[in-house]
Design a protein around this motif. Structure first.
Motif, PDB file in Angstrom:
ATOM      1  N   TYR A 131       0.850  -1.198   0.000  1.00 32.74           N
ATOM      2  CA  TYR A 131       0.000   0.000   0.000  1.00 32.74           C
ATOM      3  C   TYR A 131       0.883   1.245   0.000  1.00 32.74           C
ATOM      4  O   TYR A 131       1.029   1.932   1.010  1.00 32.74           O
ATOM      5  CB  TYR A 131      -0.932  -0.004   1.214  1.00 32.74           C
ATOM      6  N   GLU A 133     -10.879   3.018   2.274  1.00 30.21           N
ATOM      7  CA  GLU A 133     -11.109   1.780   3.031  1.00 30.21           C
ATOM      8  C   GLU A 133     -11.010   0.526   2.174  1.00 30.21           C
ATOM      9  O   GLU A 133     -10.321  -0.437   2.549  1.00 30.21           O
ATOM     10  CB  GLU A 133     -12.475   1.822   3.717  1.00 30.21           C
ATOM     11  N   ASN A 134     -11.665   0.491   1.044  1.00 26.75           N
ATOM     12  CA  ASN A 134     -11.657  -0.725   0.233  1.00 26.75           C
ATOM     13  C   ASN A 134     -10.254  -1.085  -0.227  1.00 26.75           C
ATOM     14  O   ASN A 134      -9.839  -2.256  -0.180  1.00 26.75           O
ATOM     15  CB  ASN A 134     -12.593  -0.554  -0.972  1.00 26.75           C
ATOM     16  N   ALA A 135      -9.507  -0.081  -0.684  1.00 24.15           N
ATOM     17  CA  ALA A 135      -8.143  -0.335  -1.170  1.00 24.15           C
ATOM     18  C   ALA A 135      -7.230  -0.786  -0.031  1.00 24.15           C
ATOM     19  O   ALA A 135      -6.436  -1.726  -0.192  1.00 24.15           O
ATOM     20  CB  ALA A 135      -7.589   0.918  -1.837  1.00 24.15           C
ATOM     21  N   ARG A 138      -8.129  -2.195   2.836  1.00 28.08           N
ATOM     22  CA  ARG A 138      -8.544  -3.498   3.335  1.00 28.08           C
ATOM     23  C   ARG A 138      -8.066  -4.618   2.394  1.00 28.08           C
ATOM     24  O   ARG A 138      -7.618  -5.678   2.846  1.00 28.08           O
ATOM     25  CB  ARG A 138     -10.068  -3.530   3.486  1.00 28.08           C
ATOM     26  N   ALA A 139      -8.130  -4.372   1.102  1.00 28.58           N
ATOM     27  CA  ALA A 139      -7.646  -5.368   0.142  1.00 28.58           C
ATOM     28  C   ALA A 139      -6.136  -5.577   0.275  1.00 28.58           C
ATOM     29  O   ALA A 139      -5.640  -6.712   0.203  1.00 28.58           O
ATOM     30  CB  ALA A 139      -7.997  -4.922  -1.278  1.00 28.58           C
ATOM     31  N   ALA A 140      -5.404  -4.477   0.482  1.00 29.95           N
ATOM     32  CA  ALA A 140      -3.949  -4.584   0.659  1.00 29.95           C
ATOM     33  C   ALA A 140      -3.616  -5.343   1.938  1.00 29.95           C
ATOM     34  O   ALA A 140      -2.690  -6.169   1.957  1.00 29.95           O
ATOM     35  CB  ALA A 140      -3.332  -3.194   0.687  1.00 29.95           C
ATOM     36  N   THR A 175      -5.401  -7.637   3.348  1.00 30.47           N
ATOM     37  CA  THR A 175      -5.717  -9.049   3.126  1.00 30.47           C
ATOM     38  C   THR A 175      -4.580  -9.745   2.381  1.00 30.47           C
ATOM     39  O   THR A 175      -4.190 -10.872   2.726  1.00 30.47           O
ATOM     40  CB  THR A 175      -7.030  -9.177   2.336  1.00 30.47           C
ATOM     41  N   ARG A 176      -4.027  -9.083   1.366  1.00 26.95           N
ATOM     42  CA  ARG A 176      -2.882  -9.662   0.652  1.00 26.95           C
ATOM     43  C   ARG A 176      -1.676  -9.772   1.566  1.00 26.95           C
ATOM     44  O   ARG A 176      -0.934 -10.754   1.535  1.00 26.95           O
ATOM     45  CB  ARG A 176      -2.531  -8.792  -0.571  1.00 26.95           C
TER      46      ARG A 176
END
Length: 503
Positions: free
Chosen positions: A374, A473-475, A477-479, A481-482
């Protein structure tokens, strides 16, 4: 120990503190012609005037992090060489005592563990011992009515000590007083002029850049320095009184006082000329007293090492005549002193491999997330690894790498001020120790994740990730998770829903 360190870090070099990476971050920007952490934003995060420039030189020739290790190992070898030379002057007839004392002497100056901090302290220790050894050479070679010769390496130590650490100024001033007392006026004037010139150039540069004369790290970590710079005489006096009270609850401080008392007693020992004893005693005691009042102790046993080594070397020299005469009790006493002083540093020495793992597991993984997963402007309170080799904007809320944040902390952080500073710098997320910012985190910030690691030299074993801009938030949260799927096995990442407060 080095082998164990590399085992704990899977064969990679990691230092035992996050602080050297602050120096390295500044050093890589110095090579770009900028004094600070973020391009276009001046900052003075380094506790040393000279050390970042030395690191910049090692980076320029391609040594990378290994350059910092070399700048620790080589000076420590030099410091041990000087101390061993002072110990060898005793020429004890009981060689076993000398053999046993040497490894304990290295432990007494934290020689085994200090080199893995990656900091300027081994260099500072070496510069301090060059001053002491130079004064000893002067008093030993002085002829009646003739000023003694001054070793060139002593002059180097006089100039370098305060440039490596501000605490070194007391020892340098003490050495200059010795030069004056022995009528070496030229050497004294040249040394003092060199120190003043470099300090004046540094202060001029800082003021021209809109920064305070002292580094932000000194202002943030030293109440006495901050009070002095702000002109608060009462606050300065209070800070000095508080500093002396540490003797009651700080083992290294107590050992420092004991060493000073032993030097006072050693002044009455026969063997050396009275003036010689008083000169060496003055140098050691003056610097020791200054450190007791204005210096610091601890943080992985590094701040006080330069003066501990100076006092130990002075004590070796003052008591040497007793052992040269075959006094077994004095020889055994040396052994006991080194054993007692070294006992302070056994714990930190034993922790070195795990401290390096701690930095890898926590600060380096924060760096990985901020650069690989991120890469967006981030706020934090541990500046080192995250800012090193990272061209994305980093906002240091603790104030070492941001003068604006330091001034905010000085006047008192509030949730409103915290929100304002991250908004103005376009920062959408943060990685901080929540315990460092009690009642200062805005309610609007979502604690979206927590990184759990071991705790050795990191201030805490838990780093909280905050979402400061809801649109990210979406970006984010996705980072996360990875990142969670790519963590080191010794760490754990918890991801939270923004409606839930994990605290």
């Amino acid at each position: 120990m080095a082998l164990k360190l590399f085992v704990q870090t899977d064969g990679e070099l990691f230092f035992t503190l996050d602080d050297p990476y602050i120096h390295l971050s500044l050093a890589e920007n110095l090579l770009r012609g900028h004094y600070g952490i973020n391009p276009g934003e001046y900052a003075s995060p380094s506790s040393s005037i000279l050390y970042p420039f030395l690191l910049a030189a090692t980076l320029a020739i391609g040594l990378g992090d290994w350059g910092a290790l070399a700048l620790n190992v080589l000076p420590m070898l030099g410091a041990v060489w000087i101390l061993a030379g002072l110990l060898a002057r005793t020429r004890p007839r009981i060689e076993l005592v000398l053999l046993l004392t040497l490894p304990l002497m290295i432990l007494a100056v934290n020689g085994y563990g200090l080199v893995f901090t990656g900091m300027e302290h081994p260099l500072h220790l070496l510069a301090s011992l060059l001053i002491l050894a130079g004064v000893i050479r002067m008093v030993e070679t002085a002829e009646p009515g003739q000023p003694p010769k001054v070793p060139a390496w002593m002059l180097a130590g006089l100039v370098l000590a305060p440039l490596l650490r501000f605490e070194g100024l007391a020892l340098s001033l003490g050495g200059i007083v010795v030069l004056l007392s022995y009528r070496r006026f030229g050497a004294a004037i040249v040394s003092l002029a060199a120190i003043v010139a470099v300090f004046a150039a540094h202060v001029s540069l800082m003021l021209r850049l809109g920064l305070p004369p002292l580094p932000s790290s000194v202002m943030v970590k030293s109440e006495a320095s901050a009070a002095a710079l702000d002109g608060a005489g009462t606050s300065l006096l209070t800070s000095m009184i508080d500093a002396t009270s540490r003797v009651h609850n700080n083992e290294p401080a107590r050992e420092l006082v004991i060493s000073m008392l032993l030097i006072l007693l050693a002044l009455f020992l026969p063997g050396h000329a009275l003036r010689s004893r008083l000169t060496v005693g003055f140098l050691a005691l003056f610097a020791g007293a200054a450190h007791m009042v204005l210096g610091k102790f601890g943080w992985f046993d590094r701040y006080e090492i330069y003066i501990a080594g100076t006092l130990l070397g002075a004590l070796f020299w003052l008591a040497a005549p007793l052992i040269r005469r075959g006094n077994r009790a004095a020889a055994a006493f040396f052994l006991l002193i080194c054993l007692a002083l070294g006992d302070n540093y056994q714990d930190s020495t034993r922790k070195v491999p795990y401290a390096a793992q701690n930095i890898r597991d926590q600060q380096w993984q924060m760096h990985r997330f901020a650069t690989e997963f991120y890469p967006h402007p981030v706020a934090l309170n541990d500046l080192g690894w995250v800012s090193y080799r990272n061209d994305t904007y980093v906002l240091d809320l603790w104030g070492l790498g941001s003068e604006e944040a330091r001034r905010m902390a000085e006047t008192g952080r509030t949730p409103e001020k915290m929100q304002d500073i991250v908004s103005r710098h376009g920062v959408g997320w943060a990685m901080v120790y929540p315990l460092w910012f009690k009642d200062e985190i805005p309610d609007s910030w979502c604690r979206i994740a927590d990184l759990h690691t071991i705790q050795v030299t990191a201030a805490h074993g838990n780093v909280a990730f905050y979402l400061t801009d809801p649109t990210q938030e979406n970006a984010l949260r996705a980072a996360l998770t990875r990142f969670q799927a790519d963590l080191l096995p010794s760490t754990r990442l918890e991801i939270h829903a923004c409606a839930v407060d994990p605290a």
